[in-house]
Enzyme design. Sequence first.
Site, PDB file in Angstrom:
ATOM      1  N   LYS A 157      28.283 -41.309 -46.547  1.00 19.14           N
ATOM      2  CA  LYS A 157      27.639 -40.676 -47.711  1.00 19.14           C
ATOM      3  C   LYS A 157      27.144 -39.311 -47.238  1.00 19.14           C
ATOM      4  O   LYS A 157      25.976 -39.127 -46.888  1.00 19.14           O
ATOM      5  CB  LYS A 157      26.498 -41.569 -48.208  1.00 19.14           C
ATOM      6  CG  LYS A 157      26.054 -41.252 -49.617  1.00 19.14           C
ATOM      7  CD  LYS A 157      25.175 -42.352 -50.173  1.00 19.14           C
ATOM      8  CE  LYS A 157      24.485 -41.933 -51.452  1.00 19.14           C
ATOM      9  NZ  LYS A 157      25.380 -41.595 -52.565  1.00 19.14           N
TER      10      LYS A 157
HETATM   11  C1  LIG Z   1      30.825 -41.882 -54.367  1.00 18.78           C
HETATM   12  C2  LIG Z   1      29.956 -43.067 -54.598  1.00 18.78           C
HETATM   13  N1  LIG Z   1      30.514 -44.282 -54.747  1.00 18.78           N
HETATM   14  C3  LIG Z   1      29.770 -45.371 -54.945  1.00 18.78           C
HETATM   15  C4  LIG Z   1      28.398 -45.306 -55.006  1.00 18.78           C
HETATM   16  C5  LIG Z   1      27.592 -46.542 -55.223  1.00 18.78           C
HETATM   17  O1  LIG Z   1      26.868 -46.848 -54.071  1.00 18.78           O
HETATM   18  P1  LIG Z   1      25.483 -47.651 -54.133  1.00 18.78           P
HETATM   19  O2  LIG Z   1      25.751 -48.877 -54.908  1.00 18.78           O
HETATM   20  O3  LIG Z   1      25.162 -47.951 -52.716  1.00 18.78           O
HETATM   21  O4  LIG Z   1      24.495 -46.769 -54.782  1.00 18.78           O
HETATM   22  C6  LIG Z   1      27.770 -44.067 -54.856  1.00 18.78           C
HETATM   23  C7  LIG Z   1      26.310 -43.952 -54.901  1.00 18.78           C
HETATM   24  O5  LIG Z   1      25.678 -43.958 -53.882  1.00 18.78           O
HETATM   25  C8  LIG Z   1      28.561 -42.923 -54.632  1.00 18.78           C
HETATM   26  O6  LIG Z   1      27.986 -41.725 -54.495  1.00 18.78           O
END
Ligand SMILES: Cc1ncc(COP(=O)(O)O)c(C=O)c1O
Length: 313
Positions: A157
Amino acid sequence: MQQADLIWMNGELVAWEDAKVHVLTHALHYGTGVFEGVRAYETPRGTGIFRHSDHVERLFRSAGMYFMDIPYTREEIRAATHETIRRNNLKSCYIRPLVFRGAGPMGLYPLDCPVEVVIAVWQWGAYLGEDALEHGVRAKVSSWRRLSHDALIPAAKASGQYLNSVLAKIEADKSGYEEAILLDQAGNVCEGTGENLFVVKDGEVATPPFSSAILGGINRASVIQIARDLGFGVSERAVARGELYLADEVFMTGTAAELTPVREVDDRPVASGEPGEVTRAIQREFLDALHGRSERYAEWLDIVPSRARAAAT
Ligand SMILES: Cc1ncc(COP(=O)(O)O)c(C=O)c1O
């Protein structure tokens, strides 16, 4: 988004207005940061941070993939987050920890730049709107493909990687849709700009796998577990674009969007155009878990200690 009073910055709480960086901050030029999006909810047991340790762990993993040593322990980050929520007097909030390369030698080589850490919190309602949680969003398959494993690290991330999502988000918005769905390099369904994606067909739930370049969503993992606990079959497998058009139900999960149904993809209504029964059943259970109404998933919440309890430890 509602401004809070204080932001935790490199070990200290500073006024929101004073949480500033130098213009030569490396991350500002090259995107060399990693971050998390976390939510805390007002629950009967106090303010509960949903899957806090999983978010902290992903933050450290993302940092590690970009050779950033976070100058705090996981426990220090956790405690700093508690303190930041407490000192801002927030009962529920969105939490944004960010680790980034600060100002140092200019140029692409980042390892001589300092690693800085901030934790901001603020009140943030439903990311895609209250109506979206209830009735679902209209989504469009983006002309932008999700960043690939051979160019970047989809599992991290990382700030710079989000230019990919930003392009897709702008395109979707300009075209009159609430959210974009990105395909992976092979043309299979990957995810939304900040959400993982699920399709439901004949009572079976499917979601794209890690090989489709997804971010390993913490809510994705939670929803997979909830769906299985409710007795639904869940497979992590390649999902073809056409399956979005044939699905009985489509929904997205993410910290910001929570569990948002998708009611239309590329101008084709998903089934009746209203969120289906499987989505509703999983959403109900999931929202109960987030808001501390579920015994079964109670351990997913990290309860922020009160001022007195924090002082005593
Ligand atoms: C590109 C992306 N995919 C998926 C997610 C979903 O992740 P999470 O459930 O950990 O928030 C996020 C958000 O963080 C994201 O930025």
